[in-house]
Design a protein around this motif. Structure first.
Motif, PDB file in Angstrom:
ATOM      1  N   UNK A 121      -3.836  25.755  37.727  1.00 56.90           N
ATOM      2  CA  UNK A 121      -2.551  25.811  37.015  1.00 56.90           C
ATOM      3  C   UNK A 121      -1.881  27.158  37.262  1.00 56.90           C
ATOM      4  N   UNK A 122      -2.668  28.222  37.156  1.00 55.43           N
ATOM      5  CA  UNK A 122      -2.122  29.571  37.346  1.00 55.43           C
ATOM      6  C   UNK A 122      -1.523  29.724  38.730  1.00 55.43           C
ATOM      7  N   UNK A 131      -3.226  17.509  28.684  1.00 53.29           N
ATOM      8  CA  UNK A 131      -3.798  18.383  27.657  1.00 53.29           C
ATOM      9  C   UNK A 131      -4.287  19.698  28.252  1.00 53.29           C
ATOM     10  N   UNK A 132      -4.717  19.685  29.529  1.00 54.34           N
ATOM     11  CA  UNK A 132      -5.163  20.924  30.182  1.00 54.34           C
ATOM     12  C   UNK A 132      -3.995  21.889  30.331  1.00 54.34           C
ATOM     13  N   UNK A 133      -2.809  21.343  30.622  1.00 53.59           N
ATOM     14  CA  UNK A 133      -1.616  22.178  30.747  1.00 53.59           C
ATOM     15  C   UNK A 133      -1.245  22.774  29.399  1.00 53.59           C
ATOM     16  N   UNK A 134      -1.323  21.966  28.352  1.00 49.47           N
ATOM     17  CA  UNK A 134      -0.989  22.435  27.008  1.00 49.47           C
ATOM     18  C   UNK A 134      -1.971  23.514  26.562  1.00 49.47           C
ATOM     19  N   UNK A 135      -3.261  23.280  26.781  1.00 49.79           N
ATOM     20  CA  UNK A 135      -4.281  24.262  26.385  1.00 49.79           C
ATOM     21  C   UNK A 135      -4.117  25.575  27.151  1.00 49.79           C
ATOM     22  N   UNK A 136      -3.753  25.459  28.423  1.00 46.83           N
ATOM     23  CA  UNK A 136      -3.512  26.661  29.235  1.00 46.83           C
ATOM     24  C   UNK A 136      -2.382  27.486  28.623  1.00 46.83           C
ATOM     25  N   UNK A 137      -1.305  26.816  28.238  1.00 49.45           N
ATOM     26  CA  UNK A 137      -0.158  27.503  27.644  1.00 49.45           C
ATOM     27  C   UNK A 137      -0.547  28.179  26.344  1.00 49.45           C
ATOM     28  N   UNK A 138      -1.311  27.478  25.517  1.00 46.79           N
ATOM     29  CA  UNK A 138      -1.716  28.016  24.226  1.00 46.79           C
ATOM     30  C   UNK A 138      -2.691  29.177  24.386  1.00 46.79           C
ATOM     31  N   UNK A 154       1.024  16.624  39.430  1.00 42.19           N
ATOM     32  CA  UNK A 154       1.026  17.347  40.702  1.00 42.19           C
ATOM     33  C   UNK A 154      -0.328  17.975  40.985  1.00 42.19           C
ATOM     34  N   UNK A 155      -1.021  18.392  39.924  1.00 42.73           N
ATOM     35  CA  UNK A 155      -2.321  19.053  40.076  1.00 42.73           C
ATOM     36  C   UNK A 155      -3.494  18.094  39.890  1.00 42.73           C
ATOM     37  N   UNK A 203       7.152  29.455  40.447  1.00 49.11           N
ATOM     38  CA  UNK A 203       7.809  29.874  39.199  1.00 49.11           C
ATOM     39  C   UNK A 203       9.306  29.546  39.217  1.00 49.11           C
ATOM     40  N   UNK A 204       9.944  29.696  40.373  1.00 49.23           N
ATOM     41  CA  UNK A 204      11.388  29.475  40.461  1.00 49.23           C
ATOM     42  C   UNK A 204      11.761  27.998  40.384  1.00 49.23           C
ATOM     43  N   UNK A 205      10.778  27.111  40.529  1.00 50.19           N
ATOM     44  CA  UNK A 205      11.039  25.669  40.476  1.00 50.19           C
ATOM     45  C   UNK A 205      10.539  25.034  39.185  1.00 50.19           C
ATOM     46  N   UNK A 206       9.963  25.828  38.324  1.00 53.31           N
ATOM     47  CA  UNK A 206       9.246  25.299  37.168  1.00 53.31           C
ATOM     48  C   UNK A 206      10.163  24.564  36.199  1.00 53.31           C
ATOM     49  N   UNK A 207      11.444  24.909  36.172  1.00 55.24           N
ATOM     50  CA  UNK A 207      12.368  24.260  35.223  1.00 55.24           C
ATOM     51  C   UNK A 207      12.472  22.757  35.466  1.00 55.24           C
ATOM     52  N   UNK A 208      12.101  22.304  36.668  1.00 53.26           N
ATOM     53  CA  UNK A 208      12.187  20.889  37.006  1.00 53.26           C
ATOM     54  C   UNK A 208      10.911  20.129  36.686  1.00 53.26           C
ATOM     55  N   UNK A 209       9.906  20.816  36.161  1.00 52.18           N
ATOM     56  CA  UNK A 209       8.616  20.175  35.894  1.00 52.18           C
ATOM     57  C   UNK A 209       8.364  20.068  34.399  1.00 52.18           C
TER      58      UNK A 209
END
Length: 285
Positions: free
Chosen positions: A24-25, A52-59, A46-47, A32-38
């Motif tokens: 994810x990192x 939930x893995x994406x949410x946990x990473x953010x938290x 995509x990965x 980063x410049x394309x992230x607004x579309x995801x």
């Protein structure tokens, strides 16, 4: 929430993440410049991981969820783009080397921020206390690492600390043969992979001594055998730039540790002033 850019935090903490978190990192850092579309689900698809893995990473980074992380990254990208555009505009009116110097300075600043993030003040305080209380200090580094090691050993000696520098593993091992309880060794090694230094570190700890490793922010053998670690985070794809960033970030980190020693023990400043004056008279009578 840490005031530093989320991209800086992600890059600084990447080496300590799990395999899924690193995926994810890396995606966030590269896109980063394309992230607004995801959305979080699109990123997960995509990965090929769970949402939930994406949410946990953010938290884990301190955000409420992925939308907050995405918004923060978008702000960071826009901010850096504005700075780069301003720098480029100035560079058009200046000598090309002025633009080169400005770009390098900004990359060094980023490396120093990342390095500051991963070395907590409490950790620096603990290392300063360990150094100040050591009956004897030994500083070592091989090859290019030895340049920074020798310079820092000199500064420690100017503070009146009993400090010696060794750039040869055999001489280092001999010097530590009579090590006493609480003697401290500072080991400089960018990648932390030298077997000889790892063996000396193990031997010193077996005698009751302490080891402080100074390496990149990676899992490495020297760090594994150290009581405390100073970590450097400096990344760039260009081979000619990355070593410059590493040295700059390391130097700033050592400067902070040196000042911590000065502030913690006022009598050290007396030694410093006396020794600097003595050297001045020797070099410029």
């Amino acid at each position: 929430m840490n005031a530093l850019s989320p991209l800086v935090r992600i890059r600084a903490e990447r080496d300590q993440m799990s395999a899924i978190e690193r995926r994810i990192a890396d995606f966030l850092l590269d896109n980063a410049h394309l992230l607004r579309d995801y959305s979080s689900q699109q990123l997960a698809n995509a990965l090929k991981i769970s949402q939930s893995s994406v949410v946990k990473f953010s938290q884990k980074l301190g955000f409420k969820g992925y939308p907050d992380l995405k918004f923060s990254i978008g702000e960071s990208v826009a901010h850096h783009r504005a700075i780069e555009n301003a720098g480029q505009a100035e560079g058009l009116l200046a000598h090309p080397y002025a633009a080169l110097a400005d770009s390098l300075w900004r990359r060094k600043m980023d490396a120093e921020k990342e390095t500051r993030l991963i070395n907590a003040p409490a950790q620096l305080e603990a290392i300063a206390a360990m150094i100040a209380a050591a009956p004897k200090l030994v500083v070592s580094g091989l090859g290019e690492d030895g340049i920074q090691a020798q310079s820092f050993a000199l500064r420690l000696s100017l503070l009146g600390l009993h400090c010696v520098h060794h750039g040869d593993p055999v001489l280092l091992s001999t010097a530590l043969a009579g090590a006493c309880h609480n003697d401290v060794m500072l080991v400089f090694s960018e990648h932390g992979k030298q077997p000889a230094l790892a063996q000396v570190s193990r031997d010193l700890r077996a005698r009751g001594g302490k080891v402080v490793s100074i390496t990149r922010h990676t899992a490495n053998v020297l760090r594994a055998h150290a009581d405390q670690s100073l970590l450097v985070s400096a990344h760039d794809e260009r081979a000619e730039i990355e070593p410059l960033l590493y040295r700059a970030a390391l130097q700033h980190l050592l400067d902070v540790l040196f000042l911590a020693l000065c502030e913690r023990h006022g009598e050290r400043l007396v030694h410093l002033q006396a020794n600097v004056e003595r050297l001045r008279q020797l070099l410029d009578p």
